[in-house]
Design an enzyme around this catalytic site. Structure first.
Site, PDB file in Angstrom:
ATOM      1  N   SER A   6      71.391  57.858 -32.041  1.00 24.66           N
ATOM      2  CA  SER A   6      70.723  58.551 -30.941  1.00 24.66           C
ATOM      3  C   SER A   6      70.013  59.818 -31.419  1.00 24.66           C
ATOM      4  O   SER A   6      69.081  59.767 -32.195  1.00 24.66           O
ATOM      5  CB  SER A   6      71.746  58.843 -29.840  1.00 24.66           C
ATOM      6  OG  SER A   6      71.136  59.273 -28.667  1.00 24.66           O
ATOM      7  N   ASP A  25      64.503  60.830 -27.689  1.00 29.89           N
ATOM      8  CA  ASP A  25      65.404  60.963 -28.826  1.00 29.89           C
ATOM      9  C   ASP A  25      65.218  59.762 -29.744  1.00 29.89           C
ATOM     10  O   ASP A  25      64.357  58.912 -29.513  1.00 29.89           O
ATOM     11  CB  ASP A  25      66.855  61.107 -28.368  1.00 29.89           C
ATOM     12  CG  ASP A  25      67.368  59.886 -27.632  1.00 29.89           C
ATOM     13  OD1 ASP A  25      66.550  59.083 -27.160  1.00 29.89           O
ATOM     14  OD2 ASP A  25      68.605  59.737 -27.509  1.00 29.89           O
ATOM     15  N   ASP A  56      66.664  56.958 -30.360  1.00 24.90           N
ATOM     16  CA  ASP A  56      66.753  55.571 -29.886  1.00 24.90           C
ATOM     17  C   ASP A  56      66.148  55.387 -28.508  1.00 24.90           C
ATOM     18  O   ASP A  56      66.250  54.309 -27.918  1.00 24.90           O
ATOM     19  CB  ASP A  56      68.203  55.076 -29.902  1.00 24.90           C
ATOM     20  CG  ASP A  56      69.083  55.776 -28.874  1.00 24.90           C
ATOM     21  OD1 ASP A  56      68.764  56.919 -28.491  1.00 24.90           O
ATOM     22  OD2 ASP A  56      70.098  55.192 -28.468  1.00 24.90           O
ATOM     23  N   ASP A  98      66.802  56.312 -25.451  1.00 22.81           N
ATOM     24  CA  ASP A  98      67.538  56.055 -24.212  1.00 22.81           C
ATOM     25  C   ASP A  98      67.565  57.290 -23.320  1.00 22.81           C
ATOM     26  O   ASP A  98      68.118  57.251 -22.226  1.00 22.81           O
ATOM     27  CB  ASP A  98      68.954  55.543 -24.482  1.00 22.81           C
ATOM     28  CG  ASP A  98      69.843  56.552 -25.193  1.00 22.81           C
ATOM     29  OD1 ASP A  98      69.328  57.595 -25.651  1.00 22.81           O
ATOM     30  OD2 ASP A  98      71.059  56.293 -25.301  1.00 22.81           O
TER      31      ASP A  98
END
Length: 485
Positions: free
Chosen positions: A134, A274, A276, A278
């Site tokens: 992340s 960020d 990833d 999400d």
């Protein structure tokens, strides 16, 4: 068919794992911490220390056992990854473990975490796996699992996976025939189409100039295209996958570049993702950061006006600003707080039937449109909300609420066991009580161990900046003296 070296390598690893006796398929040759492997968002840590190829192999095998045993019908496991240099290695090791458990793996390659969740939910997949840390720095990585409905795997099932890894499962293991590994990057287009389909043709972003900070991460190849298809003019920052620079001084944890770019290009707004993708944070045309509290408030208003927000309830966490909470309550809304972590927000949303929840960090959940937190989905909806309102994001924020001064400081505590037992430190507990009692109703204190990084987080919120600064410095000093040395 000629096999590539990587394909031969994971098949060899899978064969080696399958030929072991069940009682030896454990962690005999793997160094494991005394504390739990799974944190608030899967398994996360420094590659080469906590996360290694042998451990990833075991994680894949035991996750395969758990997912297969609970599947109602056969299906693949969908695998995705972010741009970190270690992600390929972990993907191959995980796939070896999953195929050794007799499962079929569909490897998407580079993609956002919510892409894995979405494709798992709309296919006949029995689960999904995302390799990402992340917002963490490049040297870290992580592994998180999704069930067949695209939601994070419940903690009870994570515990079963960990029990297998630690060699504490005594029941016989049914070793099925070898599974297979397939490259399926074409499926990412289905996810991309799902992002704007609920919005078009009702709304388009034509005429809007938007800056995107892709953080050298998982959204780099998909986000600009999705926004352009919605009609927006896009300026992209950090817009290629780069395992050495993912999240470094960019993205949702470092907004300076985005703020400067929005002002330089006179953009309507900007979004920072960020690693990833999400989660997302925004910047308005004045260069001001717009966090998850504001996104929840504005999206909550829109859902309430369209009668899509049951009981006017929003679920957030203990990090939510008091200004947000009190402003939402003044409009007749309800706000319930949970522990930090989207899994806790999601659990409370399921329990209460809420249709909107999220975190100040920009991780937003709205079951009307998606099964998981999705930075791209959130950004598109916020941009569409601004377009439909006829006002700028800055104007909408000015009419929403004033935040209380809030300061968050992170103290690095490398000792994992000490970090997770911070509540047993009497001197720190006494310092927290002193600060809380001194501020009374004028403020609050939140101290917690990060579930994703080796940090103790100290947050103080109060009616005045002076109180915030004083008690934050006091508490940070105590944490440093008692735990960081």
């Amino acid at each position: 068919m000629v096999q590539t070296p990587s394909r031969r390598s994971y098949q060899k690893a899978a064969k080696s794992l399958q030929t072991k006796r069940p009682e030896t398929i454990g962690a005999a040759n793997i160094s494991l911490p005394n504390t739990p492997l799974f944190g608030t968002d899967g398994i996360r840590g420094k590659v080469g220390e906590l996360l290694t190829a042998p451990l990833a192999l075991q994680i894949g095998f035991w996750a395969g056992q758990v997912l297969r045993d609970r599947a109602t019908q056969p299906g693949p496991v969908i695998l995705g990854q972010d741009s970190r240099n270690s992600s390929d290695m972990l993907a191959m090791a995980l796939s070896a473990g999953l195929t050794a458990a007799g499962l079929e793996v569909w490897n998407l390659g580079l993609c956002p975490t919510p892409c894995v969740a979405y494709l798992t939910s709309v296919s006949h997949a029995i689960g999904g796996v995302m390799i990402s840390a992340s917002h963490n720095p490049p040297e870290d990585n992580g592994i998180k699992f999704f069930g067949s409905e695209g939601m994070k795997l419940p903690s009870a099932l994570q515990a079963e996976i960990e029990a297998g890894i630690r060699g504490s499962i005594n029941s016989p293991i049914a070793i099925a025939a070898w599974g297979h590994h397939y490259q399926r990057p074409e499926l990412i287009k289905d996810y991309a189409a799902s992002l704007h389909s609920p919005l078009l043709p009702e709304v388009n972003l034509q005429g809007m100039r938007i800056v995107l900070d892709l953080a050298w991460g998982a959204a780099a190849n998909i986000a600009p295209e999705v926004f352009v298809e919605m009609g927006a003019e896009i300026i992209s920052l950090h817009n290629s996958p780069d395992g050495d620079r993912i999240n470094v001084n960019c993205g949702s944890t470092h907004l300076n570049c985005l703020q400067a770019a929005v002002l330089e290009h006179q953009a309507d707004l900007g979004f920072a993702f960020d690693g990833d993708a999400d989660r997302v944070l925004a910047v308005d045309s004045q260069g001001r950061p717009i966090d998850g509290d504001y996104i929840l408030y504005l999206w909550g208003q829109e859902l309430r006006q369209s009668e899509k927000l049951p009981e006017n309830l929003i679920i957030s966490t203990v990090m939510a600003n008091l200004g947000f909470e009190r402003a939402w309550q003044q409009t007749g809304g309800k706000l319930t707080r949970t522990a930090v972590g989207d899994q806790y927000v999601h659990a409370e949303m399921q329990r209460t039937g809420s249709m909107l929840g999220g975190e100040q960090s920009g991780h937003i959940l709205c079951p009307h449109y998606g099964v998981s937190g999705d930075g791209l989905l959130t950004a598109l909806h916020l941009a569409s909300l601004v377009r439909k309102s006829g006002e700028s994001l800055a104007e909408l924020v000015n009419k929403s609420f004033q935040t209380y001064p809030q300061l968050l400081r992170n103290v690095r505590v490398e000792d994992r066991e000490k970090r997770l037992k911070w509540q047993e430190c009497d001197i720190l507990q006494n310092a927290i009580s002193l600060a809380s009692n001194a501020m009374g109703e004028q403020g609050r204190v939140l101290v917690r161990a990060s579930g994703t990084e080796p940090l103790i987080r100290v947050m103080v919120e109060a009616a005045s900046q002076e109180l915030v600064n004083h008690w934050t410095e006091n508490l940070v000093l105590v944490v440093q003296q008692q735990m960081a040395v």
